[in-house]
Design a protein around this motif. Structure first.
Motif, mmCIF file in Angstrom:
data_model
loop_
_atom_site.group_PDB
_atom_site.id
_atom_site.type_symbol
_atom_site.label_atom_id
_atom_site.label_comp_id
_atom_site.label_asym_id
_atom_site.label_seq_id
_atom_site.Cartn_x
_atom_site.Cartn_y
_atom_site.Cartn_z
ATOM 1 N N CYS A 1 -59.575 -21.653 20.639
ATOM 2 C CA CYS A 1 -57.964 -21.825 20.899
ATOM 3 C C CYS A 1 -58.285 -22.326 22.380
ATOM 4 C CB CYS A 1 -57.266 -20.461 21.072
ATOM 5 S SG CYS A 1 -56.865 -19.785 19.395
ATOM 6 N N ARG B 1 -53.996 -16.855 23.696
ATOM 7 C CA ARG B 1 -53.754 -17.503 22.514
ATOM 8 C C ARG B 1 -54.829 -16.791 21.343
ATOM 9 N NH1 ARG B 1 -53.242 -23.129 21.154
ATOM 10 N NH2 ARG B 1 -51.721 -22.260 19.384
ATOM 11 N N GLN C 1 -52.234 -24.563 14.818
ATOM 12 C CA GLN C 1 -52.201 -25.406 15.576
ATOM 13 C C GLN C 1 -51.582 -26.719 14.991
ATOM 14 O OE1 GLN C 1 -56.113 -25.824 17.294
ATOM 15 N NE2 GLN C 1 -55.879 -24.213 18.644
ATOM 16 N N ARG C 2 -51.826 -26.682 13.637
ATOM 17 C CA ARG C 2 -51.221 -27.758 12.975
ATOM 18 C C ARG C 2 -49.904 -27.882 13.095
ATOM 19 N NH1 ARG C 2 -53.266 -27.695 7.125
ATOM 20 N NH2 ARG C 2 -55.107 -27.852 8.072
ATOM 21 N N ARG C 3 -49.078 -26.458 13.205
ATOM 22 C CA ARG C 3 -47.653 -26.394 13.281
ATOM 23 C C ARG C 3 -47.156 -26.729 14.572
ATOM 24 N NH1 ARG C 3 -47.172 -20.951 10.626
ATOM 25 N NH2 ARG C 3 -46.944 -20.438 12.712
ATOM 26 N N GLY C 4 -48.089 -26.769 15.633
ATOM 27 C CA GLY C 4 -47.984 -27.220 16.922
ATOM 28 C C GLY C 4 -46.749 -26.607 17.489
ATOM 29 N N TRP C 5 -45.683 -27.530 17.259
ATOM 30 C CA TRP C 5 -44.344 -27.305 17.769
ATOM 31 C C TRP C 5 -43.911 -25.932 17.492
ATOM 32 C CZ3 TRP C 5 -41.081 -25.823 13.711
ATOM 33 C CH2 TRP C 5 -41.575 -26.303 12.763
ATOM 34 N N ALA C 6 -44.466 -25.296 16.978
ATOM 35 C CA ALA C 6 -43.871 -23.768 16.284
ATOM 36 C C ALA C 6 -44.418 -22.876 17.428
ATOM 37 C CB ALA C 6 -44.268 -23.283 14.988
ATOM 38 N N ARG C 7 -45.112 -23.307 18.540
ATOM 39 C CA ARG C 7 -45.500 -22.550 19.598
ATOM 40 C C ARG C 7 -45.221 -22.828 20.730
ATOM 41 N NH1 ARG C 7 -47.517 -18.622 16.960
ATOM 42 N NH2 ARG C 7 -48.987 -18.150 18.787
ATOM 43 N N VAL C 8 -43.988 -22.885 20.876
ATOM 44 C CA VAL C 8 -43.231 -23.348 22.043
ATOM 45 C C VAL C 8 -42.537 -22.101 22.439
ATOM 46 C CG1 VAL C 8 -41.750 -24.571 23.302
ATOM 47 C CG2 VAL C 8 -43.052 -25.581 21.420
ATOM 48 N N SER D 1 -60.808 -32.116 17.434
ATOM 49 C CA SER D 1 -59.736 -31.736 16.446
ATOM 50 C C SER D 1 -59.926 -29.992 15.967
ATOM 51 C CB SER D 1 -59.523 -32.707 15.303
ATOM 52 O OG SER D 1 -60.767 -32.172 14.408
ATOM 53 N N PRO D 2 -58.793 -29.370 15.598
ATOM 54 C CA PRO D 2 -58.945 -28.079 15.129
ATOM 55 C C PRO D 2 -60.128 -28.067 14.195
ATOM 56 C CG PRO D 2 -56.681 -28.350 15.498
ATOM 57 C CD PRO D 2 -57.348 -29.686 15.840
#
Lengths: 170, 381
Positions: free
Chosen positions: A28, A33, A74-81, A114-115
């Motif tokens: 991470c 995180r 991390q693929r969701r990305g925007w969900a971690r704001v 990349s992850p």
């Protein structure tokens, strides 16, 4: 019986937690995180603990859950704001210790991968898993693991070799 | 030169600054894990009642994806309207007998097609515990295991059994779901289904110690004594003033535990009888601890993901993200809650509401902090 199973899970967590945290940190890039991912991973494992506690390679299973947690999140990305109702203050950079050259920060170099590439390196070189074990954990072919390893190592090499060379001279 | 051996050394080196104290909370692992086990049981046994079990993970609000009822009612229930709330917000299930020590393990799951309530004796999901769910379907809706098996559905079987009262009944077993590579055990979920009135099904089932036959004795005793004429209000702590006219409230749920989610789900009438539908619009209130800082996320191929657009709306920061057939808007409501409106189109279709409608829904949400003021009329100013 339930208490005994929970106690068994607690012992498992206590014995594996340092390693899981280190791996999550590498995956991470920061401890907060990483701990969050470990928390979620352990919850995933606990939900199925009754069934999986007897599997042959429990550690490999947990590592696979961990890396998939990281990749998925991390693929969701925007969900971690973090939502704020005002413009947030700009945070300061992480404090670096003076005696650690920034150029040899392996974590910064990992962050540029990349992850999945990060996951390949952590599983293979932090957990010392074979190509086949890594492929099994990532649900991909051994060939993919080999190619991802090669690409990731090349990227790390480009990022780190100058400073490693410099360190060698010093 | 950085070779594999050098890589091993680098990864095992102590990180700069040392290792900070762990933030991992084992007690929360236990608590969250037990709650998820119970949710999973309800998801399997609750049929359409599971509509409201959508998982809220950060901003990634998953819309309901459930075993849909298998039979389209001849006449869509009139209550599937924005203005109609029964049976969404009034619990009609009234158990007459439950095993000693049974306690409610989560709030009733209420939708326009069915409602469910779950009880547990013991610690949940252990060989010694009994977990039972009572589900009542609206007339015209059928539990998924009475219909043909469809792709991605759990394996199930049913067989005739003694009537419940004078109503024909069947026993059922459901193969619980495991991912490839996990050890597999025998099916543990079983129960009894009957018609509490012509064309209207009820289900009692779950897991209990002993054999399936022994379990059936428990389910039958519960089934014989449960009534479906209750009218217990199940209020929610949220109101929404703006709902586009095309949408109906089809599910309203609030769990009874602290720091968990309230969720209202909207769609058109066709949703309730659709097979495997996962589209719709949800309004969710989530505790802020579910959201964490952006860690420089990247997509699978390493490209940075599109960050949410930030708009200023009435002095608030509203986060907007549109990706393909999904739309999500979110804002911080107060220091402890975030509000999220999430919309997803049908497969290959467009998002069911506009960004403007989603924002209007979002900013019209009001939380009701005082439990005494919670409401069974959540679509209002």
């Amino acid at each position: 019986m339930a208490d005994a199973i929970d106690e068994e899970f607690g012992q498992f967590v206590r014995s594996r937690l340092p390693g899981l945290r280190r791996a999550a940190h590498l995956l991470c890039g920061d401890w907060t995180r990483g701990d969050d991912v470990v928390q979620r991973t352990l919850t995933d494992v606990y939900v199925k603990w009754k069934r999986i506690r007897q599997v042959d390679n429990l550690d490999a299973y947990v590592r696979a859950v961990l890396v998939h947690r990281v990749i998925d999140e991390q693929r969701r990305g925007w969900a971690r704001v973090r939502l704020v109702d005002r413009v947030p203050d700009v945070g300061g950079d992480d404090v670096r210790l003076d005696n650690v050259p920034a150029e040899v920060d392996v974590r910064a170099a990992l962050a540029e991968l990349s992850p999945r590439q990060r996951a390949v390196l952590v599983l293979r070189f932090f957990y010392d898993m074979s190509v086949e074990q890594t492929a099994d954990a990532l649900r991909c072919s051994p060939g993919t693991v080999k190619s991802q390893t090669s690409v990731a190592l090349a990227a790390m090499r480009r990022r780190l070799t100058p400073s490693l060379t410099e360190l060698g001279r010093n | 030169m950085l070779d594999e051996q050098r890589m091993q050394v680098l990864l095992h080196e102590d990180p700069p600054g040392g290792v900070p104290e762990s933030l991992v909370d084992l007690d929360r692992v236990f608590a969250d894990g037990r709650r998820r086990r119970r949710r999973r049981h309800l998801l399997v046994t609750g049929g359409a009642g599971a509509l409201a079990l959508a998982v809220v993970a950060g901003l990634g609000v998953a819309l309901p994806s459930t075993p849909a009822p298998t039979v389209r009612p001849a006449v869509p229930p009139a209550r599937v309207t924005v203005a109609g709330f029964d049976p969404l917000l009034y619990l009609r299930i009234a158990p007459g007998w439950l095993p000693d020590g049974a306690r409610t393990v989560m709030g009733p799951q209420m939708t326009a097609a069915s409602q469910s309530v779950s009880y547990s004796v013991g610690d949940g999901d252990t060989p010694q515990s009994t977990d039972v769910t009572i589900t009542m379907y609206a007339p015209g809706f059928t539990p998924f295991f009475l219909g043909p098996k469809t792709e991605n559905q759990l394996d199930f079987s049913t067989s005739p059994t003694e009537p419940v009262g004078s109503a024909p009944a069947r026993s059922y077993t459901i193969e619980t779901h495991y991912k490839p590579g996990e050890p597999h055990t025998r099916p543990v979920l079983n129960g009894i289904v009957w018609q509490y009135e012509p064309g209207a099904y009820a289900v009692v089932g779950g897991q209990a110690p002993g054999t399936v036959e022994q379990n059936q004795t428990i389910w039958r005793r519960i089934a014989q004594q449960v009534r479906f004429d209750g009218s217990t209000p199940v209020p929610v702590d949220v109101t929404v003033a703006h709902v586009p006219p095309s949408l109906a409230l089809i599910s309203a749920n609030r769990e009874t535990r602290p720091n968990v989610t309230t969720m209202l789900v909207f769609n058109d009438e066709s949703y309730l009888s659709g097979e495997g539908r996962s589209d719709g619009v949800s309004v969710a209130v989530v505790p802020t601890f579910l959201l964490t800082d952006n860690g420089g996320a990247t997509a699978k191929d390493g490209r940075p993901l599109t960050p949410p657009e930030v708009r200023q709306v009435d002095g608030h920061q509203v986060y907007v993200l549109v990706t393909g057939d999904r739309l999500l808007v979110a804002m911080a409501y107060d220091g402890t809650h975030n509000v999220i409106v999430s919309a997803q189109g049908r497969a290959g279709g467009s998002v069911p509401i506009s960004v403007e409608d989603a924002i209007a829904m979002l900013t019209s949400v009001r939380l009701i902090p005082d439990r005494a003021d919670w409401t069974t009329d959540p679509i209002r100013d």
